[in-house]
Design a protein around this motif. Structure first.
Motif, short mmCIF file in Angstrom:
data_model
loop_
_atom_site.label_atom_id
_atom_site.label_comp_id
_atom_site.label_asym_id
_atom_site.label_seq_id
_atom_site.Cartn_x
_atom_site.Cartn_y
_atom_site.Cartn_z
N ILE A 355 0.89 -1.17 0.00
CA ILE A 355 0.00 0.00 0.00
C ILE A 355 0.92 1.21 0.00
CG2 ILE A 355 -1.86 1.22 1.18
CD1 ILE A 355 -2.68 -1.36 2.50
N PRO A 356 1.48 1.57 -1.13
CA PRO A 356 2.49 2.64 -1.18
C PRO A 356 1.91 3.98 -0.75
CG PRO A 356 1.80 2.03 -3.39
CD PRO A 356 1.22 1.01 -2.47
N ALA A 357 2.68 4.73 0.00
CA ALA A 357 2.27 6.05 0.45
C ALA A 357 2.01 6.95 -0.75
CB ALA A 357 3.35 6.66 1.34
N GLY A 358 0.93 7.70 -0.67
CA GLY A 358 0.58 8.61 -1.76
C GLY A 358 -0.08 7.94 -2.94
N GLY A 359 -0.21 6.60 -2.92
CA GLY A 359 -0.87 5.89 -4.00
C GLY A 359 -2.38 6.02 -3.92
N ALA A 360 -3.06 5.52 -4.95
CA ALA A 360 -4.52 5.66 -5.01
C ALA A 360 -5.21 5.00 -3.82
CB ALA A 360 -5.03 5.06 -6.33
N LEU A 361 -4.74 3.81 -3.44
CA LEU A 361 -5.37 3.12 -2.31
C LEU A 361 -5.11 3.85 -1.01
CD1 LEU A 361 -6.97 0.83 -1.15
CD2 LEU A 361 -4.90 -0.59 -1.14
N ALA A 362 -3.89 4.34 -0.81
CA ALA A 362 -3.56 5.07 0.41
C ALA A 362 -4.41 6.34 0.53
CB ALA A 362 -2.08 5.42 0.45
N LEU A 363 -4.61 7.04 -0.58
CA LEU A 363 -5.42 8.24 -0.55
C LEU A 363 -6.85 7.94 -0.13
CD1 LEU A 363 -4.14 10.11 -3.75
CD2 LEU A 363 -3.54 10.55 -1.37
#
Length: 368
Positions: A355-363
């Motif tokens: 779940i990379p930071a700043g990615g679509a899922l994190a947002l």
């Protein structure tokens, strides 16, 4: 004498009749025997014998007569196969949903269903739900899902509803799951459509709780303050300095530093209760401002933090203030280096869990 002659003639006539009847009977049996031999075959009748050959007593396999061919093998459930082949295959879930973070239900409408009708129906049922639910329609011609909204058009066979399991309010609960499941079922029933399976309640709630625990581990916001030393900060001057740094005033009452895609890197807000607005800044005077980076929502955390600190120091110099932490202690280079290292650790932890930071899922997960 005449009487004896008559009796003799009668007897002779009766004998002749018997002989004629016997002769006819013999001819009949003879003819029947010939016909029977003409149609009799030494081969078995394969149409009458069992398919497993259990009635056969010969050692050699029976041969089929030249004039007969074996019956065709029966095709079991031919109609069911034909119907199944004509049905559309269930499309995969949309790329923008994630089985880890969404409860996904696909709905099949056997007749083309207008998007505005479905949107209106789901809005009437789920309008006050309070949780994030996204709807998609499957474009058969382009073989892709399209997210739909109040202004979407078209007609489709397949639709998808996705309930987000976690946000900053926490995970969904049993009441949320039931409301979503019942709502989707009601929408489908209105159009005689069929939901293609709803994830199990216990499994869905367990996934939500597990994901929420992970989010709590990395949900960190880091801020620094710029406070006045003598005179309060004037709103008009503060706005000019912020906009000169490329910050944009948002509807939430803060200035936003953004990347090239419009994503927020950090925010600049009032340290006092009054929110920033075009109107309030004309007469505002404040004892301090605060700059905040939302760690899980920023793609390049270390770079964003460096830019935030550069902005804070510039504002402090221009406004006659000083950069401090929440305890009003001076915020120097040593503290900045330590925080930069912590941001990198949080981002690495998120990357490890895909779940990379700043990615679509994190947002989505780290939204209000």
């Amino acid at each position: 004498m005449d009487s004896e002659l008559q009796i003799g003639l009668i007897a002779a006539g009766a004998a002749v009749v018997v002989l004629i009847l016997a002769y006819n009977k013999w001819q009949e049996r003879k003819h029947s025997s010939k016909v029977d031999k003409a149609f009799r075959s030494e081969h078995r009748d394969v149409l009458l014998e069992p398919r497993d050959g259990s009635a056969s007593t010969d050692d050699e396999p029976a041969e089929l007569p030249e004039t007969l061919t074996p019956p065709p093998e029966p095709v079991p459930a031919a109609r069911a196969v034909s119907e199944g082949a004509s049905r559309r295959a269930t499309p995969e879930a949309p790329d923008t949903v994630d089985a880890r973070a969404d409860c996904i239900v696909r709905i099949e409408s056997f007749e083309l269903l207008d998007v505005p009708r479905l949107w209106s129906a789901q809005h009437a049922i789920l309008q006050d739900f309070g949780r994030s639910v996204r709807w998609f329609a499957f474009d058969d011609g382009r073989n892709l899902w399209r997210e739909i909204g109040p202004n979407s058009a078209g007609a489709h066979h397949w639709f998808c509803a996705a309930l987000q399991l976690v946000d900053r309010r926490g995970p969904i609960g049993e009441a949320d799951y039931s409301r979503f499941a019942d709502g989707v079922q009601q929408v489908a029933e209105q159009f005689l459509a069929v939901p293609a399976g709803l994830p199990a309640r216990a499994e869905t709630l367990a996934r939500a709780a597990e994901l929420d625990r992970f989010c709590a581990e990395v949900d960190v916001q880091i801020g620094v303050n710029v406070i006045s030393q003598n005179q309060p900060f004037v709103g008009t001057k503060l706005r000019g300095l912020a906009e000169a740094q490329g910050l944009v005033l948002g509807d939430d009452g803060s200035f936003h530093a953004q990347d090239d895609d419009g994503n927020t890197l950090f925010t600049l807000g009032n340290l006092e209760p009054t929110l920033f607005s075009a109107e309030s800044l004309r007469s505002l005077q404040s004892a301090g401002i605060t700059l905040v980076i939302d760690v899980p929502r920023v793609l390049n955390g270390a770079q964003a933090f460096d830019r935030m600190m550069q902005c804070a120091n510039l504002l402090a110099d221009a406004l006659g203030g000083v950069v401090v932490d929440d305890n009003r202690h001076p915020f120097g280079s040593e503290a900045a280096s330590m925080i930069r290292s912590q941001i990198a650790q949080f981002h690495a932890h998120m990357g490890k869990h895909e779940i990379p930071a700043g990615g679509a899922l994190a947002l989505r997960l780290f939204s209000a």
